[in-house]
Motif scaffolding. Sequence first.
Motif, PDB file in Angstrom:
ATOM      1  N   UNK A  20      47.273  23.728  -7.482  1.00  0.00           N
ATOM      2  CA  UNK A  20      47.750  22.826  -8.614  1.00  0.00           C
ATOM      3  C   UNK A  20      46.868  23.229  -9.937  1.00  0.00           C
ATOM      4  N   UNK A  21      47.671  23.794 -11.026  1.00  0.00           N
ATOM      5  CA  UNK A  21      46.826  23.888 -12.126  1.00  0.00           C
ATOM      6  C   UNK A  21      46.455  22.705 -13.062  1.00  0.00           C
ATOM      7  N   UNK A  54      57.722  35.807   0.279  1.00  0.00           N
ATOM      8  CA  UNK A  54      57.067  35.387  -1.233  1.00  0.00           C
ATOM      9  C   UNK A  54      57.514  33.845  -1.458  1.00  0.00           C
ATOM     10  N   UNK A  55      56.735  33.328  -2.307  1.00  0.00           N
ATOM     11  CA  UNK A  55      56.934  32.011  -2.704  1.00  0.00           C
ATOM     12  C   UNK A  55      56.774  32.170  -4.332  1.00  0.00           C
ATOM     13  N   UNK A  56      57.765  31.210  -5.002  1.00  0.00           N
ATOM     14  CA  UNK A  56      57.498  30.985  -6.605  1.00  0.00           C
ATOM     15  C   UNK A  56      57.041  29.973  -6.888  1.00  0.00           C
ATOM     16  N   UNK A  57      55.756  29.637  -7.353  1.00  0.00           N
ATOM     17  CA  UNK A  57      55.029  28.436  -7.807  1.00  0.00           C
ATOM     18  C   UNK A  57      56.004  27.675  -8.873  1.00  0.00           C
ATOM     19  N   UNK A  58      55.985  26.300  -8.379  1.00  0.00           N
ATOM     20  CA  UNK A  58      56.812  25.337  -9.250  1.00  0.00           C
ATOM     21  C   UNK A  58      55.797  25.300 -10.539  1.00  0.00           C
ATOM     22  N   UNK A  59      56.379  24.467 -11.544  1.00  0.00           N
ATOM     23  CA  UNK A  59      55.548  24.004 -12.619  1.00  0.00           C
ATOM     24  C   UNK A  59      54.396  23.316 -12.063  1.00  0.00           C
ATOM     25  N   UNK A  60      53.290  23.679 -13.046  1.00  0.00           N
ATOM     26  CA  UNK A  60      51.955  22.908 -12.637  1.00  0.00           C
ATOM     27  C   UNK A  60      51.168  23.615 -11.299  1.00  0.00           C
ATOM     28  N   UNK A  61      51.917  24.548 -10.941  1.00  0.00           N
ATOM     29  CA  UNK A  61      51.049  25.595  -9.799  1.00  0.00           C
ATOM     30  C   UNK A  61      50.998  26.916 -10.266  1.00  0.00           C
ATOM     31  N   UNK A  62      49.823  27.352  -9.387  1.00  0.00           N
ATOM     32  CA  UNK A  62      49.801  28.989  -9.397  1.00  0.00           C
ATOM     33  C   UNK A  62      49.594  29.387  -8.283  1.00  0.00           C
ATOM     34  N   UNK A  63      49.860  30.726  -8.008  1.00  0.00           N
ATOM     35  CA  UNK A  63      49.543  31.324  -6.757  1.00  0.00           C
ATOM     36  C   UNK A  63      48.217  31.605  -6.395  1.00  0.00           C
ATOM     37  N   UNK A  64      47.548  31.121  -5.293  1.00  0.00           N
ATOM     38  CA  UNK A  64      46.610  32.083  -4.759  1.00  0.00           C
ATOM     39  C   UNK A  64      46.871  33.180  -3.664  1.00  0.00           C
ATOM     40  N   UNK A  65      47.822  32.851  -3.020  1.00  0.00           N
ATOM     41  CA  UNK A  65      48.590  33.951  -2.220  1.00  0.00           C
ATOM     42  C   UNK A  65      50.024  33.826  -2.053  1.00  0.00           C
ATOM     43  N   UNK A  66      50.699  34.589  -2.979  1.00  0.00           N
ATOM     44  CA  UNK A  66      52.216  34.305  -3.200  1.00  0.00           C
ATOM     45  C   UNK A  66      52.898  35.259  -2.334  1.00  0.00           C
ATOM     46  N   UNK A  67      52.428  36.244  -1.605  1.00  0.00           N
ATOM     47  CA  UNK A  67      53.415  37.057  -0.566  1.00  0.00           C
ATOM     48  C   UNK A  67      52.556  37.626   0.356  1.00  0.00           C
ATOM     49  N   UNK A  68      53.230  37.844   1.481  1.00  0.00           N
ATOM     50  CA  UNK A  68      52.553  38.657   2.476  1.00  0.00           C
ATOM     51  C   UNK A  68      53.326  39.274   3.211  1.00  0.00           C
ATOM     52  N   UNK A  89      50.576  18.438 -14.331  1.00  0.00           N
ATOM     53  CA  UNK A  89      49.822  19.657 -14.129  1.00  0.00           C
ATOM     54  C   UNK A  89      49.994  20.763 -14.797  1.00  0.00           C
ATOM     55  N   UNK A  90      49.126  21.726 -15.228  1.00  0.00           N
ATOM     56  CA  UNK A  90      49.284  22.831 -15.882  1.00  0.00           C
ATOM     57  C   UNK A  90      49.534  22.563 -17.393  1.00  0.00           C
ATOM     58  N   UNK A  91      49.726  21.459 -18.038  1.00  0.00           N
ATOM     59  CA  UNK A  91      50.162  21.149 -19.252  1.00  0.00           C
ATOM     60  C   UNK A  91      48.703  20.842 -20.129  1.00  0.00           C
ATOM     61  N   UNK A  92      48.923  20.916 -21.312  1.00  0.00           N
ATOM     62  CA  UNK A  92      47.732  20.694 -22.016  1.00  0.00           C
ATOM     63  C   UNK A  92      48.313  19.579 -23.374  1.00  0.00           C
ATOM     64  N   UNK A  93      47.889  18.662 -23.657  1.00  0.00           N
ATOM     65  CA  UNK A  93      48.362  17.602 -24.646  1.00  0.00           C
ATOM     66  C   UNK A  93      47.234  17.618 -25.803  1.00  0.00           C
ATOM     67  N   UNK A  94      47.491  17.255 -26.902  1.00  0.00           N
ATOM     68  CA  UNK A  94      46.547  17.236 -27.911  1.00  0.00           C
ATOM     69  C   UNK A  94      46.821  15.889 -28.732  1.00  0.00           C
ATOM     70  N   UNK A  95      45.720  15.085 -29.231  1.00  0.00           N
ATOM     71  CA  UNK A  95      45.884  13.740 -29.658  1.00  0.00           C
ATOM     72  C   UNK A  95      44.824  13.630 -30.542  1.00  0.00           C
TER      73      UNK A  95
END
Length: 181
Positions: A50-51, A18-32, A129-135
Motif C-alpha cells: 500500500x502506498x 503478472x499483476x497490475x497494482x490498483x490505485x493506492x498500491x505499488x509493486x514489490x514483486x509484480x511478475x514471476x 492510499x497513494x494520494x496527497x491532499x493540501x489544505x
Amino acid sequence: GACTFSPPKGTDVSYIATITPSEGEKCETCSVEMTLKPGKSVQNTLVLVEVQSTAVITVTVGGQPCAGKQVNFFVTGELSEVIGSCTTETNGACTFSPPKGTDVSYIATITPSEGEKCETCSVEMTLKPGKSVQNTLVLVEVQSTAVITVTVGGQPCAGKQVNFFVTGELSEVIGSCTTET
C-alpha cells in the motif's frame, strides 16, 4: 489470496505471471517467471504494498506562511486522541502520513497562540492510499487595544481627546480618540 493456473500446453513450458497494482498500491514483486513440468506444482508470490497517503497542511498568520506551528491530527469522530502531529517549517507547511488504511477521514487542527485567533483552525479531509491532499489553516493577528477612561470628580467625562505616543518619542502623535459617554 491465491489462485490456480493450469496451463493449456504440455511439458516444460515457461510462463510469466503478472499483476497490475490498483490505485493506492505499488509493486514489490509484480511478475514471476516459472517453468511448469507435467504433474508438478510450483508456488510463487506476487507482492503489492500500500502506498501511504499524505496531507500537506500550510499555516498562515496574517496571510503569510508561519513556521513553528504545531498541527494535530485526529480520526474524524474520535477527537479525544491525537493520532499524529507535525510542526510547520519556514514555508509554513508540514506533512502528515497516517497509519495505513483506506479512505479514512481525518481532522487537522491548530491552536492559536497569544495575539492570534482562528479564521480556519480545523479542516476535515479524506486520505486515500497513494494520494496527497493540501489544505491551509488560517490564523489572523488580534489587534491590541487600549481602553482609556477619563474621569472628572470620579465620573466618566465625554468629549475629551486622548493622544497616543510611542514611549520616548513624544514629538509624534501616532493615534488619538475622543471619550464617549
